[in-house]
Design an enzyme around this catalytic site. Structure first.
Site, mmCIF file in Angstrom:
data_model
loop_
_atom_site.group_PDB
_atom_site.id
_atom_site.type_symbol
_atom_site.label_atom_id
_atom_site.label_comp_id
_atom_site.label_asym_id
_atom_site.label_seq_id
_atom_site.Cartn_x
_atom_site.Cartn_y
_atom_site.Cartn_z
ATOM 1 N N HIS A 1 5.455 -8.621 -26.285
ATOM 2 C CA HIS A 1 4.215 -8.382 -27.016
ATOM 3 C C HIS A 1 4.524 -8.330 -28.500
ATOM 4 O O HIS A 1 5.226 -7.435 -28.961
ATOM 5 C CB HIS A 1 3.566 -7.075 -26.565
ATOM 6 C CG HIS A 1 3.228 -7.090 -25.115
ATOM 7 N ND1 HIS A 1 2.185 -7.839 -24.607
ATOM 8 C CD2 HIS A 1 3.822 -6.496 -24.051
ATOM 9 C CE1 HIS A 1 2.152 -7.702 -23.295
ATOM 10 N NE2 HIS A 1 3.127 -6.891 -22.931
ATOM 11 N N CYS B 1 14.687 5.694 -29.683
ATOM 12 C CA CYS B 1 15.876 5.093 -29.056
ATOM 13 C C CYS B 1 16.328 3.777 -29.697
ATOM 14 O O CYS B 1 17.454 3.692 -30.187
ATOM 15 C CB CYS B 1 15.630 4.887 -27.568
ATOM 16 S SG CYS B 1 15.525 6.449 -26.682
ATOM 17 N N LYS C 1 10.970 26.810 -28.572
ATOM 18 C CA LYS C 1 10.659 25.870 -27.493
ATOM 19 C C LYS C 1 10.730 26.573 -26.137
ATOM 20 O O LYS C 1 9.847 26.424 -25.288
ATOM 21 C CB LYS C 1 11.682 24.719 -27.553
ATOM 22 C CG LYS C 1 11.301 23.510 -26.764
ATOM 23 C CD LYS C 1 12.295 22.370 -26.985
ATOM 24 C CE LYS C 1 11.904 21.440 -28.104
ATOM 25 N NZ LYS C 1 12.712 20.221 -28.190
#
Ligand code: NAD
Length: 434
Positions: A254, A263, A35
């Site tokens: 929604h 999360c 990374k």
């Protein structure tokens, strides 16, 4: 200010780049050498709108750098933010704090002078106390304060959320730490973002209580959507009708296939575990988790029903795999449960997502991936819209109909209009008769 980020994932990288953009000198550290090497080459390892430009401009300005070597940047830092992962611990649902604890050990070995150590990772109440204990035990002489500063950014809109937050929560009772945190966030509260100072444990709980509330709101409207289907009401109109009440608010109303992502699933579980351990169970949140879990497979049953009761040997086209639009994040995406349930029922799956296919391929190697939305539909017995990417909102419906073997559309995000779809000859099913 000199800021060091430990962990350069969604939160660490976005926060680090935004802090650098405010003018701070930021080093992002990660143990993942691949990374860091990619970041040094100017490649952004995640998809987040606007992040590549923000990173490259701040790197060019000399305010943002990347390394796997933590000691130097930590020694030089006024504040070290811990932004490592806190996934669900396998087996019991508690937050796995091993990365946070390791980061605390690594950081304390390197700090010099007064340093504020900030947990930005989402951590259960009392983690700040434990981090402080670990650090104090390792270096009784070190001068530091441990602060909680939970992050509320949403993937897909992370930069805007970080730069224009509804509030910044800072948990500390240490005056020196408070001053450092005020200096770091000054550019934001000059823009009128409220800085909310609390005790550390309160700050830690604010993050979990916030996510549990939002998960509850989503789950509530999802159950109302089911009821709408039974009684012939329209869930979008119900949501609008209640959401215009300021006490309720229109956001997170929604109806869809159930929440997922990096999360809500793990944070609701971790909160439940903390509450049970403290003998103060959160029955409402426990029910939300159970209802949401069942919902994802129920969506597969909706698809099966739309296909006439069986998907065996049928080709099902899935548009959208990421847990929401504008991210490549597949963590706990509803698509994972829906695809698995459809495969269990004998379907053949072909899928397309604008950004998440690389990670989806590692999680679901057994399905076929299409190069674009229309080729995904070619010869399929049904189209299922799982993630509401903008690119799927205005598909050429004549082309869709021509491509599908049977004109069956299951719209789990309510992005098409029932009336129009029926007029055009589709068998159209959505969530809550929207
Ligand atoms: N993703 C979100 O939208 C979001 C929003 C708010 C809060 N959070 C919270 O922020 C935290 C981080 O989430 P994320 O999505 O950025 O995770 P992530 O998995 O994308 O990134 C975590 C990074 O930390 C690195 N890491 C682990 N241990 C390390 C160590 N000891 N030293 C240096 N690097 C280390 C990993 O290699 C990884 O790159 C979690 O607690 C999460 O709940 C996430």
């Amino acid at each position: 200010m000199r800021v060091t980020m430990i962990g350069s994932g969604y939160v660490g990288l976005v926060s680090g780049a935004c802090f650098a953009d405010f003018g701070h000198e930021v080093t992002c550290v990660d143990t993942d050498a691949g990374k860091i090497a990619a970041l040094k080459r100017g490649e952004i390892p995640i998809f987040e709108p606007g992040l590549d430009d923000l990173v490259s401009s701040n790197v060019r300005a000399g305010r943002l750098s990347f390394t796997t070597e933590l000691a130097g940047p930590v020694a030089a830092a006024d504040a070290v933010f811990i932004a490592v992962g806190t996934p669900s611990r396998r087996g019991d649902g508690h937050a796995d704090l091993s990365y946070v604890h390791q980061a605390a050990r690594d950081v304390v070995a390197a700090i010099e002078g007064f340093t504020v150590v900030v947990t930005k990772s989402t951590v259960p109440v009392g983690t700040g106390d434990e981090v402080e204990r670990i650090m104090r035990e390792a270096r009784p002489d070190a001068d530091f304060a441990v602060v909680s500063n939970p992050e509320f950014l949403r993937e897909g809109a992370a930069i805007a959320d970080f730069k224009r937050p509804d509030r910044i929560v800072i948990g500390t009772e240490d005056d020196r730490a408070r001053k450092v945190m005020e200096d770091i966030y000054r550019p934001l509260y000059l823009n009128a973002a409220p800085l909310l100072f609390t005790a550390r444990r309160t700050s830690e709980l604010i993050k979990y209580a916030g996510n549990a509330f939002l998960a509850t709101k989503i789950t509530f409207i999802n159950e109302i959507a089911d009821l709408c289907e039974r009684v012939g009401a329209n869930v979008q109109e119900v949501a609008r009708g209640i959401g215009l009440d300021n006490r309720i608010g229109g956001k997170f109303l929604h109806a869809g296939p159930g929440y997922g992502g990096s999360c809500f699933p793990k944070d609701t579980l971790a909160l439940i575990k903390t509450a049970q351990d403290m003998e103060s169970p959160l029955r409402l949140v426990e029910t939300v988790v159970a209802v949401n879990d069942q919902r994802k497979r129920a969506m597969a049953r909706k698809v099966i029903a739309a296909c006439g009761g069986s998907v065996r040997a049928k080709r099902i086209a899935i548009l959208g795999l990421a847990f929401k639009p504008n991210t490549d994040d597949m963590r706990e995406a509803p698509s994972l449960s829906i695809v698995t349930a459809l495969l269990d029922a004998g379907a053949e799956i072909i899928a397309y997502d604008p950004e998440a296919m690389a990670s989806a391929k590692t999680l679901m190697p057994e399905i076929t991936y299409a190069p674009d939305a229309y080729s995904c539909l070619d010869g399929a017995d049904a189209l299922v819209i799982v993630t509401e990417w903008n690119a799927f909102r205005a598909l050429d419906l004549d082309r869709v109909k021509a491509a599908l073997r049977h004109p069956v559309v299951v719209d789990l995000r309510n992005i098409y209009r029932s009336g129009e779809m029926h007029e055009r000859g589709f068998t159209y099913v959505n969530v809550g008769n929207a």
